[in-house]
Design an enzyme around this catalytic site. Structure first.
Site, mmCIF file in Angstrom:
data_model
loop_
_atom_site.group_PDB
_atom_site.id
_atom_site.type_symbol
_atom_site.label_atom_id
_atom_site.label_comp_id
_atom_site.label_asym_id
_atom_site.label_seq_id
_atom_site.Cartn_x
_atom_site.Cartn_y
_atom_site.Cartn_z
ATOM 1 N N ASN A 97 0.838 -1.201 0.000
ATOM 2 C CA ASN A 97 0.000 0.000 0.000
ATOM 3 C C ASN A 97 0.866 1.241 0.000
ATOM 4 O O ASN A 97 2.004 1.233 0.506
ATOM 5 C CB ASN A 97 -0.945 0.001 1.205
ATOM 6 N N CYS A 108 5.729 3.350 9.476
ATOM 7 C CA CYS A 108 5.205 3.504 8.113
ATOM 8 C C CYS A 108 6.301 4.041 7.200
ATOM 9 O O CYS A 108 6.893 5.093 7.478
ATOM 10 C CB CYS A 108 4.001 4.438 8.127
ATOM 11 N N CYS A 130 7.735 -38.902 -9.291
ATOM 12 C CA CYS A 130 7.735 -37.707 -10.143
ATOM 13 C C CYS A 130 9.162 -37.214 -10.391
ATOM 14 O O CYS A 130 9.408 -36.397 -11.286
ATOM 15 C CB CYS A 130 6.901 -36.596 -9.514
#
Length: 428
Positions: free
Chosen positions: A73, A135, A345
């Site tokens: 953000n 922040c 696999c």
């Protein structure tokens, strides 16, 4: 049902699950809905000045089909006026007196600014304060947030200023954008912090659009670094919590933050020293009701262990976290492949052959059936084969006893130094 109540530096809540200061705690409407859903506390989205923001603000990264593995953000502190927030904090606390409401604060590094804001916020009845020194974007460019949080002297000074007038417990929220988080954690305690919380978000650039060449997210064609959080940051956060918890001069409670998505994550943080946890991204991804599973899961876990209260597991794993030099060099594990479960696999063989120690052989039994087998004498127990194996139970990592006594690097060096000293004495 186990007792989930906690008391973090004098802040009591009915369970250890708090919402972190972020978009989910932006208003009284949201915090009250969260408390109705079951959250024990909420750190109100950071109050301060100025109340400005940009559009757009969020970005997320998905990996291998899992959405929001990481979240970014570039949003700043609350964009709602202080008076409105204070009114809603008062109303929320009045309606939920037994839930913890902590106000996140951020102002310029000036004594009078901190004093003014602390007094106004405490007047409406918060249970505690969380100083946002973490922040990394926007506010940091103006000397706040991580710009202060990266300088131990500023953390200590501003914590001291707040403690000069604060009547409620003071939590200092730390930035991970620093080489050694214990330096700022210790500075916070020197300034008088009653608790610390960590981690805040990590500096990040989420991506670049391959068609427009714009950053993700962008604001009118320009981007900026943002704060990274979500499940992907959990290992980083857990390490920093652990480093603070085992530090001899950081003797304050810890509120753990960083990628906590379920009750198992919460238990890990609590075992590593956190008194409680704060959650953001998981609530933004799945909604407030995820706390129901967290409460039920934690309670069932404690019951299964015969532990009456969540406080009984705080810090139980801290003593197990040490420096590399204290690890036993003679402890040995090897990989063992369960051929009845293995699907052949060959992912383990490829990983071992290309990037590890070339100790998994491809063999054929008398019936012509191919199978994989580990040459245990060459296996170093690195875990890579079991990590890449897509089938649960196909590979076990098994301890192999040996005749060597436990010996750490530090013990080895001490013996070598002692031997060297003895030889020197003999030659004198």
């Amino acid at each position: 049902m186990a007792d989930l109540r906690i008391n973090l530096a004098g802040i009591k809540s009915p369970n250890p699950f708090w919402l972190a200061s972020a978009p989910p705690t932006n208003s009284g409407y949201q915090v009250q809905r969260a408390f109705e859903a079951g959250w024990g506390g909420a750190v109100w989205k950071t109050l301060g000045d100025p109340i400005l923001n940009v559009s757009s603000r969020f970005a997320a990264i998905s990996f291998a089909g899992n959405r929001v593995a990481g979240f970014n953000n570039i949003e700043l502190i609350t964009d709602r006026p202080l008076d409105v927030n204070l009114k809603e904090i008062y109303e929320t606390k009045k309606r939920f007196p037994n839930h913890a409401i902590i106000a996140s604060l951020m102002v310029e590094p000036k004594q009078e600014k901190w004093h003014e804001l602390v007094k106004r916020v405490e007047d409406v009845g918060v249970d505690g304060l969380e100083l946002n020194f973490g922040c990394p974007h926007g506010m940091a460019e103006r000397g706040m947030g991580s710009a202060s949080g990266q300088v131990p002297a500023l953390v200590e000074q501003q914590t001291y200023w707040v403690k000069e007038v604060a009547q409620t417990p003071v939590i200092v929220k730390l930035t991970p954008n620093i080489t050694d988080i214990t330096a700022t954690a210790e500075a916070a305690t020197n300034g008088g912090a009653d608790a610390i919380s960590l981690i805040n978000t990590i500096n990040s650039l989420m991506g670049v659009d391959l068609d427009t060449w714009n950053t993700i997210p962008h604001v009118a064609g320009k981007g900026a670094h943002g704060g990274y959080c979500g499940p992907a940051v959990k290992p980083i956060a857990l390490n920093m919590v652990a480093e603070c918890a085992r530090h001899p001069r950081i003797n304050v409670p810890i509120s753990g933050i960083g990628g906590i998505s379920n009750w198992q994550d919460a238990v890990e943080f609590i075992l590593m020293g956190a008194t409680g946890v704060q959650v953001c991204t998981a609530a933004m991804h799945h909604g407030f009701r995820i706390v129901e599973d967290m409460i039920e899961g934690l309670s069932n876990y404690l019951d299964s262990k015969g532990i009456a209260a969540v406080t009984g597991i705080i810090g139980k794993s801290v003593s197990k976290y040490s420096d590399w030099g204290n690890l036993d060099l003679n402890y040995n594990i090897v990989a063992r492949i369960n051929t009845d479960v293995c699907i052949n696999c060959n992912k383990c063989h490829i990983a071992c052959e290309d990037t590890s120690h070339q100790c998994i052989d491809m063999l054929t039994d008398p019936s012509g059936k191919s199978y994989l087998k580990v040459r245990e004498e060459d296996c170093v127990g690195c875990n890579l084969c079991s990590i890449v194996c897509p089938v649960d139970g196909a590979i076990d990592m098994t301890e192999v006893p040996n005749e060597l006594p436990p010996m750490t690097w530090n013990e080895r060096q001490a013996i070598l130094n002692m031997t060297a000293t003895c030889k020197a004495d003999v030659t004198k």
